[in-house]
Design a protein around this motif. Structure first.
Motif, PDB file in Angstrom:
ATOM      1  N   ILE A  82      -3.850 -25.805   2.023  1.00  0.00           N
ATOM      2  CA  ILE A  82      -2.692 -25.700   2.014  1.00  0.00           C
ATOM      3  C   ILE A  82      -1.806 -24.901   1.323  1.00  0.00           C
ATOM      4  CG2 ILE A  82      -1.303 -27.732   1.761  1.00  0.00           C
ATOM      5  CD1 ILE A  82      -3.594 -30.018   2.619  1.00  0.00           C
ATOM      6  N   LEU A 101      -2.449 -29.021   9.963  1.00  0.00           N
ATOM      7  CA  LEU A 101      -3.389 -29.515   9.224  1.00  0.00           C
ATOM      8  C   LEU A 101      -4.844 -29.622  10.317  1.00  0.00           C
ATOM      9  CD1 LEU A 101      -4.480 -30.413   6.340  1.00  0.00           C
ATOM     10  CD2 LEU A 101      -4.706 -32.690   6.825  1.00  0.00           C
ATOM     11  N   LEU A 150      -5.101 -34.049   2.471  1.00  0.00           N
ATOM     12  CA  LEU A 150      -3.577 -34.660   2.566  1.00  0.00           C
ATOM     13  C   LEU A 150      -3.192 -35.627   1.459  1.00  0.00           C
ATOM     14  CD1 LEU A 150      -1.707 -34.628   4.214  1.00  0.00           C
ATOM     15  CD2 LEU A 150      -2.353 -36.323   6.215  1.00  0.00           C
TER      16      LEU A 150
END
Length: 330
Positions: free
Chosen positions: A9, A132, A163
């Protein structure tokens, strides 16, 4: 695995984009509020013959304007009820010598959350989480990911935990940026100011029987706790969308359509009982603290928390079922 997902991420540099968007919007809103506040003071001093600004006099003027609007027979009853509740609240502030008007950094960061919790902040979460899982399928990297001797559910769980970590970080960043930028404009922290919360609605009337007085800092922590909860719910729903669709643009589009469509449902079909069970209708948890917010009859803070929790759990359940059964050879 979770650490690896967090690094994925971060390497996409989405947090930089989010920070950039936050700086732009927070700066614009801070400047707009400062400009509006200065103009209000100038107007007050001009109309009062040069009398120096006084928050109580300005609040009284605001009360007078609201009472005049409330007396207008042309406005809808729902609007009139909202105005009457604000009048009761402002009267309470005046009687208890509490300044509800002068802007500070602590007031702004709460107001920013209140205005952004139903659309802008969920959109930031969508930017963070929409690809994602979907990007793994669109780029065909899911085949490599699943060649490891790790059950599929553990792969998805590591992505979900990553997340949650990044969503928590996002909430923290929102608080820091909104506070620092607002202080640049207002030059006042205001965290020690008193805040009244605990107002409640009883048969359409604002009740102050259960109100409590806390510091602005405590109130800010309460607001951001609710924001964190809402952000986790939105992240969980976004994960489901990312599992179901195969590209991030579709995932963002679906979530945006849900958020905007939910606002229209709440506005045009508020009398339809099923609307209050839609997750978008329940996102605005922070407004319940003022006691003047009840989008649909029968809704409350506890009701909205339960509904949002049910949406998150259902989204996670479906996400894991779909991910375990999804064909990765296509």
């Amino acid at each position: 695995m979770t650490q690896n997902e967090v690094m994925k991420i971060l390497l996409k540099k989405k947090m930089l984009l989010i920070v950039f968007l936050l700086l732009i919007f927070v700066s614009l809103f801070s400047y707009g509020q400062k400009y509006s506040y200065d103009r209000t003071i100038q107007q007050f001093e001009a109309e009062s013959g040069g009398v120096a600004y006084d928050w109580e006099a300005l609040t009284t003027q605001r009360l007078s304007d609201l009472e005049e609007r409330s007396g207008n027979e042309l406005i809808p009853e729902e609007v009139r009820a909202s105005i009457d509740r604000e009048i009761q609240q402002l009267n309470y502030f005046i009687e208890n010598d509490i300044n509800p008007i002068t802007p500070t950094a602590s007031k702004f960061n709460v107001e920013f959350v209140e205005q952004g919790i139903t659309l802008f902040i969920p959109l930031l979460i969508a930017i963070l989480a929409a690809d994602l899982v979907s990007s793994e399928f669109s780029k065909k990297t899911i085949k490599i990911l699943l060649t490891r001797a790790v059950p599929r559910w553990k792969v998805l769980l590591s992505k979900y935990i990553a997340l949650l970590i990044m969503t928590t970080l996002l909430v923290f960043i929102i608080g820091i940026i909104s506070t620092l930028v607002a202080y640049f404009f207002f030059q006042e922290w205001g965290f020690s100011e008193p805040v009244v919360t605990g107002f409640s609605l009883f048969e359409g009337t604002l009740s102050s029987d259960s109100t409590i007085l806390i510091s602005r800092f405590q109130y800010t922590l309460l607001i951001y706790s609710l924001l964190w909860f809402v952000s986790i719910i939105v992240a969980s729903i976004t994960l489901l969308i990312s599992v179901v669709v195969d590209n991030s643009s579709s995932a963002i589009g679906i979530l945006m359509a849900s958020l905007i469509g939910g606002q229209f449902l709440q506005f045009f079909l508020s009398e339809w009982d099923l609307v209050k069970y839609f997750f978008v209708t329940n996102l605005d948890l922070t407004r319940y603290l003022t006691g003047s917010y009840q989008p649909i009859e029968g809704m409350s803070l506890n009701f909205s928390i339960l509904i949002l929790s049910a949406w998150a759990l259902l989204s996670l359940l479906i996400s894991f079922i779909v991910f375990n059964r999804k064909d990765v050879l296509v």
